[in-house]
Enzyme design. Structure first.
Site, PDB file in Angstrom:
ATOM      1  N   SER A   7       0.834  -1.200   0.000  1.00  0.00           N
ATOM      2  CA  SER A   7       0.000   0.000   0.000  1.00  0.00           C
ATOM      3  C   SER A   7       0.870   1.252   0.000  1.00  0.00           C
ATOM      4  O   SER A   7       1.614   1.516   0.945  1.00  0.00           O
ATOM      5  CB  SER A   7      -0.915  -0.003   1.225  1.00  0.00           C
ATOM      6  OG  SER A   7      -1.652   1.198   1.237  1.00  0.00           O
ATOM      7  N   HIS A  32      -1.126  -1.136  -4.351  1.00  0.00           N
ATOM      8  CA  HIS A  32      -2.416  -0.707  -3.804  1.00  0.00           C
ATOM      9  C   HIS A  32      -2.353   0.791  -3.546  1.00  0.00           C
ATOM     10  O   HIS A  32      -1.445   1.275  -2.864  1.00  0.00           O
ATOM     11  CB  HIS A  32      -2.687  -1.479  -2.511  1.00  0.00           C
ATOM     12  CG  HIS A  32      -4.015  -1.196  -1.891  1.00  0.00           C
ATOM     13  ND1 HIS A  32      -5.184  -1.776  -2.340  1.00  0.00           N
ATOM     14  CD2 HIS A  32      -4.368  -0.404  -0.843  1.00  0.00           C
ATOM     15  CE1 HIS A  32      -6.199  -1.361  -1.593  1.00  0.00           C
ATOM     16  NE2 HIS A  32      -5.733  -0.520  -0.678  1.00  0.00           N
ATOM     17  N   ASP A  34      -4.439   4.042  -2.191  1.00  0.00           N
ATOM     18  CA  ASP A  34      -5.582   4.504  -1.400  1.00  0.00           C
ATOM     19  C   ASP A  34      -5.875   5.964  -1.699  1.00  0.00           C
ATOM     20  O   ASP A  34      -5.039   6.826  -1.439  1.00  0.00           O
ATOM     21  CB  ASP A  34      -5.258   4.398   0.098  1.00  0.00           C
ATOM     22  CG  ASP A  34      -5.156   2.960   0.568  1.00  0.00           C
ATOM     23  OD1 ASP A  34      -6.120   2.210   0.370  1.00  0.00           O
ATOM     24  OD2 ASP A  34      -4.099   2.597   1.138  1.00  0.00           O
ATOM     25  N   MET A  36      -8.246   8.997  -0.561  1.00  0.00           N
ATOM     26  CA  MET A  36      -9.157   9.407   0.524  1.00  0.00           C
ATOM     27  C   MET A  36      -9.511  10.880   0.345  1.00  0.00           C
ATOM     28  O   MET A  36      -8.636  11.683   0.020  1.00  0.00           O
ATOM     29  CB  MET A  36      -8.443   9.246   1.868  1.00  0.00           C
ATOM     30  CG  MET A  36      -7.872   7.865   2.092  1.00  0.00           C
ATOM     31  SD  MET A  36      -7.015   7.815   3.680  1.00  0.00           S
ATOM     32  CE  MET A  36      -6.480   6.110   3.697  1.00  0.00           C
ATOM     33  N   HIS A  65      -7.986   1.920  -4.472  1.00  0.00           N
ATOM     34  CA  HIS A  65      -9.005   1.781  -3.436  1.00  0.00           C
ATOM     35  C   HIS A  65      -9.567   3.170  -3.163  1.00  0.00           C
ATOM     36  O   HIS A  65      -8.922   3.992  -2.512  1.00  0.00           O
ATOM     37  CB  HIS A  65      -8.356   1.172  -2.181  1.00  0.00           C
ATOM     38  CG  HIS A  65      -9.260   1.091  -1.004  1.00  0.00           C
ATOM     39  ND1 HIS A  65      -8.799   0.794   0.260  1.00  0.00           N
ATOM     40  CD2 HIS A  65     -10.606   1.252  -0.879  1.00  0.00           C
ATOM     41  CE1 HIS A  65      -9.815   0.793   1.110  1.00  0.00           C
ATOM     42  NE2 HIS A  65     -10.920   1.075   0.447  1.00  0.00           N
ATOM     43  N   MET A  67     -11.727   5.754  -1.353  1.00  0.00           N
ATOM     44  CA  MET A  67     -12.470   6.041  -0.118  1.00  0.00           C
ATOM     45  C   MET A  67     -12.973   7.464  -0.268  1.00  0.00           C
ATOM     46  O   MET A  67     -12.514   8.391   0.425  1.00  0.00           O
ATOM     47  CB  MET A  67     -11.545   5.887   1.102  1.00  0.00           C
ATOM     48  CG  MET A  67     -11.310   4.446   1.498  1.00  0.00           C
ATOM     49  SD  MET A  67      -9.821   4.258   2.488  1.00  0.00           S
ATOM     50  CE  MET A  67      -8.610   4.116   1.186  1.00  0.00           C
ATOM     51  N   MET A 136     -12.360  -5.163   4.031  1.00  0.00           N
ATOM     52  CA  MET A 136     -11.583  -4.369   4.992  1.00  0.00           C
ATOM     53  C   MET A 136     -11.417  -5.152   6.291  1.00  0.00           C
ATOM     54  O   MET A 136     -12.394  -5.671   6.841  1.00  0.00           O
ATOM     55  CB  MET A 136     -12.283  -3.041   5.309  1.00  0.00           C
ATOM     56  CG  MET A 136     -12.375  -2.043   4.174  1.00  0.00           C
ATOM     57  SD  MET A 136     -10.839  -1.671   3.315  1.00  0.00           S
ATOM     58  CE  MET A 136      -9.797  -1.069   4.646  1.00  0.00           C
ATOM     59  N   ASP A 174      -7.551  -6.098   3.189  1.00  0.00           N
ATOM     60  CA  ASP A 174      -6.830  -4.839   3.395  1.00  0.00           C
ATOM     61  C   ASP A 174      -6.948  -4.363   4.837  1.00  0.00           C
ATOM     62  O   ASP A 174      -8.053  -4.120   5.325  1.00  0.00           O
ATOM     63  CB  ASP A 174      -7.438  -3.791   2.441  1.00  0.00           C
ATOM     64  CG  ASP A 174      -6.746  -2.439   2.510  1.00  0.00           C
ATOM     65  OD1 ASP A 174      -5.694  -2.330   3.153  1.00  0.00           O
ATOM     66  OD2 ASP A 174      -7.269  -1.494   1.886  1.00  0.00           O
TER      67      ASP A 174
HETATM   68  C1  DX5 Z   1      -6.694   1.910   5.158  1.00  0.00           C
HETATM   69  C2  DX5 Z   1      -6.169   1.628   3.774  1.00  0.00           C
HETATM   70  C3  DX5 Z   1      -5.167   0.543   3.728  1.00  0.00           C
HETATM   71  C4  DX5 Z   1      -3.874   0.862   4.445  1.00  0.00           C
HETATM   72  C5  DX5 Z   1      -3.207  -0.431   4.834  1.00  0.00           C
HETATM   73  O1  DX5 Z   1      -7.691   2.866   5.043  1.00  0.00           O
HETATM   74  O2  DX5 Z   1      -7.238   1.255   2.930  1.00  0.00           O
HETATM   75  O3  DX5 Z   1      -4.887   0.164   2.396  1.00  0.00           O
HETATM   76  O4  DX5 Z   1      -2.998   1.634   3.662  1.00  0.00           O
HETATM   77  O5  DX5 Z   1      -2.149  -0.159   5.663  1.00  0.00           O
HETATM   78  P1  DX5 Z   1      -1.659  -1.176   6.802  1.00  0.00           P
HETATM   79  O6  DX5 Z   1      -1.220  -2.435   6.098  1.00  0.00           O
HETATM   80  O7  DX5 Z   1      -0.539  -0.454   7.452  1.00  0.00           O
HETATM   81  O8  DX5 Z   1      -2.837  -1.439   7.699  1.00  0.00           O
HETATM   82 ZN    ZN Z   2      -6.731   0.333   0.992  1.00  0.00          ZN
END
Ligand code: DX5
Ligand code: ZN
Length: 218
Positions: A7, A32, A34, A36, A65, A67, A136, A174
């Site tokens: 990630s 991956h 993210d 947000m 991903h 969010m 999740m 994840d």
């Molecule tokens: C959380 C993210 C994850 C995060 C995972 O909101 O969607 O992808 O980056 O990080 P770790 O492996 O450190 O929990």
């Molecule tokens: Zn994620």
């Protein structure tokens, strides 16, 4: 075939180039990413301009991903930035089926994310069209949180749903996944394993990736 998806959120943003180069030299096939928006989740990560820059420097499969509220607004930007897979939380849009078909119409794979509180029954009218399901195992918004073992049964149930559908759907997990707890997730039947703080840490990216693949191939 199990795969790791490091990630990006946990990478060193002051030296992204170095971190991506290490991933390019490793066994990893996925990255991956993210996104947000500070609204669906109380944190802001980065936007598509950063993704575009990374795209120029790697062939990794970009596993996005989202969010964000209204994921429909991001589809064209993501296509333009070089995304391969786009997954969203169904509660962030009024029309999840339309978002799935728009992602696919734009040549990308579409995924549905099950938040920790989201029941897998939401998949009933989506499973026939999607390419990936992301479960999740932490409440989304931040890296470095604790894996929730209570999600293992959910992973098993969704594995069964996928197998019964007869469709080729990737099961991704994840949140909080590390070298020392991944065994139980493997047993639950996931295919693609996101890890942020379990990859980008002082033990070294290459070393951590190798260890994950040793466990995957055991
Ligand atoms: C959380 C993210 C994850 C995060 C995972 O909101 O969607 O992808 O980056 O990080 P770790 O492996 O450190 O929990
Ligand atoms: Zn994620």
């Amino acid at each position: 075939m199990r795969e790791l998806a490091p990630s990006l959120l946990a990478a060193n943003f002051y030296n992204l180039k170095g971190d991506i180069e290490l991933l390019n030299k490793s066994h990893v096939k996925y990255l991956h990413i993210d996104i947000m928006d500070g609204s669906y989740v109380p944190n802001i990560s980065f936007g598509t301009d950063i993704i575009k820059q990374i795209r120029k420097n790697t062939d990794l499969i970009f596993d996005i991903h989202l969010m964000v509220n209204k994921p429909e607004n991001q589809i064209l930007n993501l296509k333009d930035a070089g995304a391969d897979i786009v997954s969203f939380h169904p509660e962030t849009t009024d029309h999840p089926n339309r978002v799935v078909s728009e992602i696919k119409k734009n040549g990308m794979k579409a995924g549905i994310v099950l938040n920790t509180h989201t029941h897998e029954s939401v998949l009933e009218y989506l499973i026939q069209d999607i390419d990936l399901i992301l479960i999740m195992t932490v409440v989304p918004g931040f890296g470095g949180q604790q894996f929730m073992p209570s999600k293992l049964e959910k992973i098993k149930r969704v594995r069964k749903m996928i197998d019964e559908s007869g469709r080729d759907i990737i099961l991704e997990v994840d949140g909080g996944i590390k070298i020392d707890n991944v065994d139980q997730v493997i047993e639950a039947g996931a295919d693609l394993y996101v890890s942020g703080s379990g990859v980008f840490n002082p033990d070294g990216i290459s070393n951590n990736v190798d260890k994950f693949y040793e466990i995957f191939n055991k």
